[in-house]
Design a protein around this motif. Structure first.
Motif, PDB file in Angstrom:
ATOM      1  N   ALA A 244       0.848  -1.195   0.000  1.00  0.00           N
ATOM      2  CA  ALA A 244       0.000   0.000   0.000  1.00  0.00           C
ATOM      3  C   ALA A 244       0.881   1.243   0.000  1.00  0.00           C
ATOM      4  O   ALA A 244       0.615   2.216  -0.713  1.00  0.00           O
TER       5      ALA A 244
ATOM      6  N   ARG B  97       0.907   4.045  -2.902  1.00  0.00           N
ATOM      7  CA  ARG B  97       0.489   5.409  -2.588  1.00  0.00           C
ATOM      8  C   ARG B  97       1.609   6.410  -2.869  1.00  0.00           C
ATOM      9  O   ARG B  97       1.375   7.474  -3.446  1.00  0.00           O
ATOM     10  N   HIS B  98       2.833   6.072  -2.458  1.00  0.00           N
ATOM     11  CA  HIS B  98       3.905   7.074  -2.498  1.00  0.00           C
ATOM     12  C   HIS B  98       4.852   6.909  -3.684  1.00  0.00           C
ATOM     13  O   HIS B  98       5.265   7.886  -4.294  1.00  0.00           O
TER      14      HIS B  98
ATOM     15  N   ASP C 106       3.734   8.802   7.694  1.00  0.00           N
ATOM     16  CA  ASP C 106       3.258   8.869   6.318  1.00  0.00           C
ATOM     17  C   ASP C 106       3.474  10.280   5.748  1.00  0.00           C
ATOM     18  O   ASP C 106       3.847  10.438   4.582  1.00  0.00           O
TER      19      ASP C 106
END
Lengths: 322, 322
Positions: B8, B12-13, B96
């Motif tokens: 994930a 996402r990044h 995050d």
């Protein structure tokens, strides 16, 4: 003008690893002529002491494991190794002897696998030793094995044996008894990248990858890439004699085998009509392969069936029958 | 089947950083077509929090510094960037938001410098954050700038200004007053790889490299590669207004400027007859260059002369007149 210790260390330990194109590790970068008409294949992996290897593992095996997990990525693409760049952040206080052992292991594996260092960087860290390696290989254009491409009806194959690395880690932690030959610990420390097999099955199979994070999870990647499901026959999963002996004594070890990771075997799918070609590639590469299930229509999920045909469901830390 | 947090996080990044050939970061390796008729240029550098950057540096600048020090290696070879692979071992507890900032900086620099990520690996470490980046570029065969090749009688040139990074580190540590514009701190955090200049001077100059470990030490590398000496005019070394203001107040900062490192400027030698061509390359690249000395016959040593013509000798932590 004498050179600072960093350069002396590089000259003493790392220069002997340098191959053609490394320019004696004395320039800002390496120069590499990619073989004409070949596509470049690139992967990178990091390893942290205490996370990806045990701090008291023999230094001779640590660099080799780092190189081999990267070679396994090349194997998974059907690629031929070209060279590597490595950065090493050694824990402060790392001894010259330790680095000599680390480098000696790498030198041995470079000879075995036919590649050499192109460059890198060496620093120290106040934390645990942190290693990173980028590997380069080549394939004929369009011939690389991909994760995408599995089709419902495909056989699912795996090379070698599964679970040895995960059990080996438990042996090294003292949680399981050692097999007399040290097979399991050795498989944890020195995975066997299946380069010859990867090259031999490219073009024969539909999809493939290497098993690093656990057989079930990695098979899930093939399912998601294909948009279909997989049925895995737990009883068909190939085990080494050492792993089979342990599971005969404790069936609860099955999840550790199927989900433990650190296998670095090839997992791939092929049409049933390609079975003879797969077996031929296996013989040519001298690496056994085993059929362990089939791709099926449906949601991208992995169903694991036990010897009695019932579906096993993975729960946190184990399996339960429906 | 839900994906574990690692995947994930990557989706996402890191996926937005992935370029052509990265295969969506979903295979075991990347595939790259090297431009036909070009030679590959490869370098790798590691950076540790607290060693190569300050743990409280803005996350936006940390990935950019890692990318830029590697781009500076490409600049030093006269190469054009192709792509990069990065491994990140984030300190446990990294938020995050921190990773989002780190990635946003990288995304910005990817656009500025015209390259994208090809792959990598993301892990966590109980120690300080440990980053490693391997960069790929290309040059026309035989056109790469090398460290070897300087000749007695060559002019010694350097790009931009020297000492800003080393002074910037002292500013950030609170050891020196900040310049109002924040120029020195910015130069420490965000070096400026001289890619256009490197490409423009390749074929014009005899030898070159980037200044990362300090001007005097790095000039020593050019001397050893050439088997001759160098005379460096300390008064000719180009300074930014901010560095000049500091040294006007404290001449004892000169060693920090000449030996501090973190400059990432290009240092190169060329025949005096090539001076006009060097100046032309400088104008074309819009990067100033300054003549700071000459290569001389003799032992591979660097003599630094002060404004009064006397030789300065580097001692531990400073300089002394003969």
């Amino acid at each position: 003008m004498t050179l600072p210790p960093e350069f002396a260390l590089i000259a003493r330990h790392f220069l002997p690893l340098a191959g053609e194109g490394a320019l004696g590790l004395s320039d800002d970068a390496a120069l590499l002529d990619v073989p004409p008409g070949r596509q470049l294949v690139l992967a990178a992996d990091a390893m942290i002491a205490g996370v990806h290897f045990l701090p008291d593992d023999p230094p001779n095996t640590i660099g080799r494991k780092l190189l081999r997990v990267n070679l396994s990525d090349l194997a998974a693409m059907g690629a031929v190794p070209l060279g590597y760049l490595m950065t090493t952040a050694f824990r402060r206080g790392t001894t010259d002897d330790w680095i000599a052992g680390f480098v000696a292991g790498l030198a041995e594996d470079q000879r075995s696998f036919g590649l050499a260092a192109l460059g890198g960087d060496t620093v120290t860290t106040p934390g645990p030793t942190c290693l990173s390696l980028t590997i380069l290989g080549s394939v004929a254009p369009g011939r690389a094995i991909r994760r995408v491409g599995a089709r419902p009806g495909d056989d699912i194959w795996v090379s070698g044996t599964i679970g040895d690395g995960a059990l080996g880690l438990r042996v090294l932690r003292g949680e399981l008894p050692d097999d007399a030959a040290g097979h399991l610990a050795r498989r944890y420390r020195l995975p066997e990248p299946r380069l010859a097999l990867g090259q031999a099955i490219a073009g024969v199979i539909h999809a493939g990858m290497d098993v690093s994070d656990g057989l079930v999870q990695d098979l899930g990647h093939l399912c998601r890439a294909a948009g279909c499901g997989a049925e895995l026959d737990a009883a068909a999963v190939p085990l080494s004699p050492a792993a089979a002996a342990l599971i005969a004594g404790d069936a609860a070890l099955l999840p550790a085998i199927l989900t433990g990771g650190d296998d670095y075997e090839l997992l791939f799918t092929a049409a049933p009509t390609a079975a003879a070609a797969v077996q031929g590639a296996s013989r040519a590469a001298a690496v056994p392969v085993t059929r362990i299930g089939r791709m099926v229509e449906g949601a991208p999920e992995v169903q694991v069936r036990g010897a009695d045909g019932r579906v096993l469901t993975l729960t946190r830390g184990g399996w339960s029958h429906f």
